[in-house]
Design an enzyme around this catalytic site. Structure first.
Site, short mmCIF file in Angstrom:
data_model
loop_
_atom_site.label_atom_id
_atom_site.label_comp_id
_atom_site.label_asym_id
_atom_site.label_seq_id
_atom_site.Cartn_x
_atom_site.Cartn_y
_atom_site.Cartn_z
N ARG A 73 2.60 12.55 4.32
CA ARG A 73 1.81 12.91 3.14
C ARG A 73 1.53 14.41 3.06
O ARG A 73 1.07 14.91 2.03
CB ARG A 73 0.49 12.14 3.13
CG ARG A 73 -0.42 12.46 4.31
CD ARG A 73 -1.70 11.66 4.25
NE ARG A 73 -2.62 12.06 5.32
CZ ARG A 73 -3.94 11.88 5.28
NH1 ARG A 73 -4.48 11.31 4.21
NH2 ARG A 73 -4.69 12.26 6.28
N HIS A 151 -1.40 4.61 0.26
CA HIS A 151 -2.85 4.83 0.28
C HIS A 151 -3.35 5.02 -1.16
O HIS A 151 -3.70 6.12 -1.59
CB HIS A 151 -3.16 6.06 1.13
CG HIS A 151 -4.58 6.20 1.57
ND1 HIS A 151 -5.63 5.64 0.90
CD2 HIS A 151 -5.12 6.86 2.62
CE1 HIS A 151 -6.76 5.94 1.51
NE2 HIS A 151 -6.47 6.69 2.57
N ASP A 196 -14.05 -0.90 5.07
CA ASP A 196 -12.79 -0.39 5.63
C ASP A 196 -12.14 -1.55 6.39
O ASP A 196 -12.35 -1.73 7.58
CB ASP A 196 -13.05 0.79 6.55
CG ASP A 196 -11.77 1.51 6.97
OD1 ASP A 196 -10.67 1.00 6.63
OD2 ASP A 196 -11.86 2.56 7.62
N GLU A 255 -4.58 -0.82 -0.66
CA GLU A 255 -3.37 -0.21 -0.12
C GLU A 255 -2.40 -1.24 0.46
O GLU A 255 -2.67 -1.82 1.52
CB GLU A 255 -3.75 0.78 0.98
CG GLU A 255 -4.89 1.72 0.59
CD GLU A 255 -5.45 2.47 1.78
OE1 GLU A 255 -4.68 2.78 2.72
OE2 GLU A 255 -6.66 2.75 1.78
#
EC number: 5.1.3.15
Length: 297
Positions: A73, A151, A196, A255
């Site tokens: 990324r 993501h 998360d 994601e």
């Protein structure tokens, strides 16, 4: 899809199309929407941008020795001027292929040769399709393993108005609870605090229902068994440099990923992972949307 941001009349915003140059001298266009990015996002390499759809490869999160979410990324990708053609039976006409190969510096920290081809396509109705193909090009006979995620930052009206259908009853890894494994108990995913989680063996279709905007993101995936759901909530937002204190209310990451079981490729082998995002108008509160029809249709 992109991250959300909060704004006020006194906060200046850039135009929807911005022409700029990266440090290497290459020119690029940045396309933005009103709630399509964080006002605090840092657009300076090597910092990863807190919006859009960063590619997590060859490592997701901190599950390895590399930098968080791997290096892909944070790298410059090449555009393939002569990409392979699309299948003849597809309605998609607009696409671009990006290619990433390891640099000498990359090989020092992850000593494996690969070719990563990312196809970005837009369907006539505006659906976004991402197809990743990763090939092991090692010449020494060595296999390699990696984890991966799209993501994906989604812009939402208010995180308290969001409901995710399709992940209920699944096992998940809770990154906020020492990565312990639990089973989802609710009939849908709603948000009241920081989340998360890595949902395991997730279905190929997930619905993210936004009551406030009366729309639903429909996320389809293939080759990616897991689904990560993340929102930093208020305390973590305050310590994140690239996210405003209140911006967590208007963003959500869902994601498609391959995290629990790393993917292993022998030399010459190729892996493919695909994601499609579409948006349908809906109002779950008024009964105009039946989530089961979205998930099964």
């Amino acid at each position: 899809m992109a991250a959300a941001s909060s704004s006020s009349p006194s906060t200046p915003r850039p135009s929807s199309v911005e022409h700029t140059k990266v440090p290497t001298g290459l020119e690029k266009l940045l396309l933005r929407e009103e709630r399509g990015w964080s006002a605090e996002a840092i657009f300076k390499p090597p910092k990863a941008i807190c919006c859009g759809i960063p590619i997590c490869f060859p490592q997701f999160g901190t599950q390895g020795n590399l930098e968080k979410h791997g290096f892909a990324r944070n790298r410059s990708w090449a555009i393939d001027d002569n990409p392979p053609p699309l299948p003849v039976n597809t309605a998609i006409k607009t696409f671009a292929d990006l290619i990433l190969k390891p640099s000498e510096e990359d090989l020092k920290i992850w000593p494996h040769s690969f070719e990563f081809r990312l196809r970005i396509a837009l369907a006539p109705g505006g659906d976004l399709l991402l197809t990743s193909r990763i090939r092991n090009t090692n010449t020494d006979g060595r296999p390699f393993s990696f984890t991966f995620a799209y993501h994906t930052y989604l812009s939402v009206s208010d995180i308290s108005e969001i409901r995710i259908e399709g992940l209920e009853t699944l096992d998940y890894i809770d990154n906020l609870n020492e990565k312990e494994r639990f089973t989802e108990q609710g009939d849908a995913i709603v948000f009241e605090a920081e989340v998360d989680k890595i949902y395991l063996d997730a279905p190929s279709k997930i619905a993210i229902i936004d009551h406030g905007k009366k729309r639903t993101y429909v996320l389809r995936k293939d080759g990616l068994p897991d689904t990560v759901v993340w929102n930093p909530w208020d305390k973590k937002s305050k310590i994140m440099q690239d996210l405003g204190d209140e911006e967590y209310k208007h963003m959500l990451c869902v994601e498609p990923a391959a995290v629990e079981k790393p993917i292993t490729l022998k030399p010459g082998e190729e892996w493919k992972g695909r994601m499609e995002i579409s948006v349908v108008p809906s109002s779950y509160c008024s009964g105009q949307l039946d989530p089961e029809k979205v998930l099964q249709g």
